[in-house]
Design a protein around this motif. Sequence first.
Motif: not given
Length: 250
Positions: A190-191, A207-209, A214-215, A245-248
């Motif tokens: 998500g970068v 990608v944020g969603q 959530g980002r 990845s913030g949990g992608v």
Amino acid sequence: MSISKIALLTGGSRGLGKDMALKLAQQGIDVILTYRSQQAEAEGVVAEIKALGQQAVALPLNTANLSTFAAFFSQVSTVLASTFSTDRFDFLINNAGTSLISPIAEMTEAQFDDMLNVHFKGVYFLTQRALPLLRDGGRILNISSGSTRSSFVGVSAYAAMKGAVEVFTRYLALELGPRGIAANVVAPGGVFGGGAMPDTPEMRAYVGQLAALGRTAEPDDIGGVVAFLCTGAARWVNGQRLEVSGGVML
């Protein structure tokens, strides 16, 4: 007064690499960073590291051009002696890379070879060349991608090379274990700004969603993880892939 450890970081002039370099410095680690063409930006990073109280040097390197590696490491040896008064460094961080968006049906051999040279062949043989200068008990960190776990249209070559690096890392951990050297993968996801995905408002929203948090990611979300893996707290982490990845696409 303790002597600072030294990291060799490829692709440290901007983006994720710049943040990694600064986070390493904040941990009290000196940095040799490389750049391909952005010398002014690289020297700016060096200045920021020195402002944090650490030593730093920027060296030019095209990681896709394997014929330059012998001369590059001769230069590294010179810098280690003249700037850091040593003949070894402690951490190798293979971060340098580029992006390519192309569906499989449209991929050319030249594009494929570019991805191969930058993201796998270059990493493999740069690491090989680095081993005589890497201190026993050191660390190797290879930067991969969330796209090795989650699939996105157009990044097949990039993701395949990153997947190869992940396998290579496990073998590094196995073969270098007798020297006390740990090898791990950090896989950002998500970068934007240098990753595999085109940086558009639409892609950022998409990608944020997909991320559980959530980002999309910022460089500041990644560098601290790399720096942590160079600390004593991570000494027992070896042969692992750590996705950031913030949990992608969970």
